[in-house]
Enzyme design. Structure first.
Site, PDB file in Angstrom:
ATOM      1  N   ASP A  32       0.871  -1.187   0.000  1.00 19.77           N
ATOM      2  CA  ASP A  32       0.000   0.000   0.000  1.00 19.77           C
ATOM      3  C   ASP A  32       0.906   1.235   0.000  1.00 19.77           C
ATOM      4  OD1 ASP A  32      -3.220   0.371   1.286  1.00 19.77           O
ATOM      5  OD2 ASP A  32      -1.927   2.114   0.955  1.00 19.77           O
ATOM      6  N   GLN A  35      -1.384   6.459   0.540  1.00 22.32           N
ATOM      7  CA  GLN A  35      -1.909   7.746   0.069  1.00 22.32           C
ATOM      8  C   GLN A  35      -3.298   7.988   0.659  1.00 22.32           C
ATOM      9  OE1 GLN A  35      -1.145   8.178  -4.198  1.00 22.32           O
ATOM     10  NE2 GLN A  35      -2.840   9.635  -4.247  1.00 22.32           N
ATOM     11  N   GLY A  37      -4.759   5.069   2.434  1.00 25.41           N
ATOM     12  CA  GLY A  37      -4.887   4.010   3.451  1.00 25.41           C
ATOM     13  C   GLY A  37      -4.297   4.428   4.792  1.00 25.41           C
ATOM     14  N   TYR A 141     -13.944   7.284 -13.115  1.00 26.33           N
ATOM     15  CA  TYR A 141     -13.688   6.202 -12.162  1.00 26.33           C
ATOM     16  C   TYR A 141     -14.177   4.865 -12.738  1.00 26.33           C
ATOM     17  CZ  TYR A 141     -14.262   3.187  -8.125  1.00 26.33           C
ATOM     18  OH  TYR A 141     -14.219   2.112  -7.278  1.00 26.33           O
ATOM     19  N   ASN A 170     -22.656  -0.431  -2.929  1.00 27.85           N
ATOM     20  CA  ASN A 170     -22.213   0.569  -1.942  1.00 27.85           C
ATOM     21  C   ASN A 170     -21.681  -0.088  -0.677  1.00 27.85           C
ATOM     22  OD1 ASN A 170     -23.971   2.070  -3.848  1.00 27.85           O
ATOM     23  ND2 ASN A 170     -23.391   3.752  -2.512  1.00 27.85           N
ATOM     24  N   ILE A 207     -29.040  16.378   1.480  1.00 29.69           N
ATOM     25  CA  ILE A 207     -29.664  15.326   0.664  1.00 29.69           C
ATOM     26  C   ILE A 207     -29.599  15.795  -0.779  1.00 29.69           C
ATOM     27  CG2 ILE A 207     -31.841  14.133   0.158  1.00 29.69           C
ATOM     28  CD1 ILE A 207     -32.323  14.084   3.137  1.00 29.69           C
TER      29      ILE A 207
HETATM   30  N1  UDP Z   1     -25.665  11.302  -0.784  1.00 27.88           N
HETATM   31  C1  UDP Z   1     -26.381  12.362  -0.237  1.00 27.88           C
HETATM   32  N2  UDP Z   1     -25.722  13.231   0.596  1.00 27.88           N
HETATM   33  C2  UDP Z   1     -24.402  13.100   0.900  1.00 27.88           C
HETATM   34  C3  UDP Z   1     -23.678  12.008   0.342  1.00 27.88           C
HETATM   35  C4  UDP Z   1     -24.344  11.135  -0.494  1.00 27.88           C
HETATM   36  O1  UDP Z   1     -27.571  12.529  -0.502  1.00 27.88           O
HETATM   37  O2  UDP Z   1     -23.875  13.944   1.653  1.00 27.88           O
HETATM   38  C5  UDP Z   1     -26.356  10.352  -1.680  1.00 27.88           C
HETATM   39  C6  UDP Z   1     -25.721  10.253  -3.062  1.00 27.88           C
HETATM   40  O3  UDP Z   1     -26.289  11.211  -3.927  1.00 27.88           O
HETATM   41  C7  UDP Z   1     -26.068   8.820  -3.462  1.00 27.88           C
HETATM   42  C8  UDP Z   1     -26.118   8.069  -2.136  1.00 27.88           C
HETATM   43  O4  UDP Z   1     -26.222   9.072  -1.115  1.00 27.88           O
HETATM   44  O5  UDP Z   1     -27.345   8.766  -4.034  1.00 27.88           O
HETATM   45  C9  UDP Z   1     -24.865   7.243  -1.875  1.00 27.88           C
HETATM   46  O6  UDP Z   1     -23.727   8.068  -2.103  1.00 27.88           O
HETATM   47  P1  UDP Z   1     -22.254   7.618  -1.733  1.00 27.88           P
HETATM   48  O7  UDP Z   1     -21.372   8.788  -2.039  1.00 27.88           O
HETATM   49  O8  UDP Z   1     -22.257   7.092  -0.347  1.00 27.88           O
HETATM   50  O9  UDP Z   1     -21.949   6.401  -2.676  1.00 27.88           O
HETATM   51  P2  UDP Z   1     -21.949   6.261  -4.290  1.00 27.88           P
HETATM   52  O10 UDP Z   1     -23.356   5.834  -4.649  1.00 27.88           O
HETATM   53  O11 UDP Z   1     -21.556   7.564  -4.874  1.00 27.88           O
HETATM   54  O12 UDP Z   1     -20.961   5.182  -4.533  1.00 27.88           O
END
Ligand code: UDP
Length: 325
Positions: A32, A35, A37, A141, A170, A207
């Protein structure tokens, strides 16, 4: 004794997988660059701080520890950041992984489990998403990971490299003993942000949009416990050892929760208020991302066991609250 090389073993999913493999009795070596971790999350004594693209170092590690298989986590993994710095992502995740895989094959390592992502699908045409859906990433990504999946297939054809790509949905949760958990800086993931808000470390949770095409208007995601992810990696390694063919698998639960459902569950579990504010949509967020999970169940015998909302949020909460003590 032979050993398994884990790149990115100081990271969130990597450190849980290292622990699980060690509990199964494997000898594990971590590489690793620290950076993103954390040195303290590395649970094996065999640790190398270095770069996956350093062929001389890979050769040294493979020879010294008699590496027979690798699990490759080391990567940059923030979708938003990748939109701003695409070249950085392609270099870190694609160019360096290509060099890493090449060094493995050169040294006779022919089994690899690769961290991929649901972001390879882009905007899904079908939900739950099966593995044979079209792959049209909508952010660098996802593209950086898809390139490597395709490269791995080419290396199978050319050199007989056997690989499994795990397309994570997720990741969330922390270890049962709250020893290791999710810590990014800056934090961008929903569940850690919700819990930091519960702890009063943030004023409110934003949100990101409530006009999506979902029952309550907020995005729906398939949250999978990091312990289940660790189990999926161990099963993938075993399948390769047993001679299963190469392929890509979704790792999820098949069940989705909305942002509001996560916030509600966190309020109930933590007993805290968790103020929220409505914010604009975040670029590149599909309405719903939920995995079809039949293939991994059939081929690897994997089903999620710790990914119910209660276990996910409780384990993350235990970890976050002890950090703030
Ligand atoms: N999300 C949100 N507010 C935040 C962070 C994330 O509403 O402060 C929402 C985001 O738009 C997505 C979901 O939560 O729909 C999961 O986001 P996260 O970044 O955790 O994972 P991703 O889906 O991007 O891998």
């Amino acid at each position: 004794m032979t050993a398994i090389l884990v790149t990115g073993g100081a990271g969130y999913i990597g450190s849980h997988t290292v622990r699980h493999l060690m509990e199964q009795g494997h000898e594990v070596v971590v590489l690793d660059n620290l950076q993103t971790g954390h040195r303290g999350a590395v649970l094996t004594p065999h640790f190398y701080e270095g770069d996956i693209s350093d062929a001389a170092l890979i050769t040294e590690i493979v020879k010294k520890h008699r590496i027979t298989a690798a699990v490759h986590f080391a990567a940059l993994s923030l979708v938003g950041e990748s939109m701003k710095f695409p070249t950085k992502y392609l270099e870190a995740n694609t160019v360096k992984s290509q060099l890493f895989v090449h060094a493995l094959v050169d040294n006779g390592v022919k089994q690899l489990v690769f961290s991929s992502t649901a972001a390879v699908y882009g905007l899904p045409t079908q939900v739950p998403i099966p593995e044979d859906s079209p792959t049209h990433p909508i952010n660098p990504y996802g593209l950086s990971k898809l390139f490597i999946e395709q490269y791995l297939q080419m290396m199978d054809t050319l050199h007989g490299l056997k690989w499994v790509a795990l397309r994570y949905f997720n990741a969330a949760g922390a270890s049962e003993d709250a020893r290791i958990g999710e810590a990014h800086d800056p934090e961008t993931h929903l569940i850690p942000l919700v819990l930091q808000t519960a702890l009063g470390q943030r004023e409110s949770l934003s949100i990101f949009g409530n006009d999506y095409n979902t029952p309550d208007g907020t995005c729906v995601r398939d949250y999978i416990h990091v312990r289940d992810l660790a189990d999926a990696h161990a099963r993938a390694l075993q399948a390769l050892e047993n001679g299963k063919p190469s392929g890509s698998y979704n790792v999820g639960t098949g069940q989705g929760y909305s942002v509001l459902e996560i916030v509600e569950a966190a309020r109930r579990i933590t007993g805290r208020e968790i103020p929220t504010i409505l914010a604009p949509r975040r670029e590149g967020d599909p309405d719903v991302l939920v995995a079809q999970v039949d293939k991994i169940a059939a081929d690897l015998g994997f089903t999620a066991k710790h990914s119910d909302l209660e276990t996910l949020i409780t384990s993350a909460w235990n970890w976050h609250s002890q950090l703030s003590c």
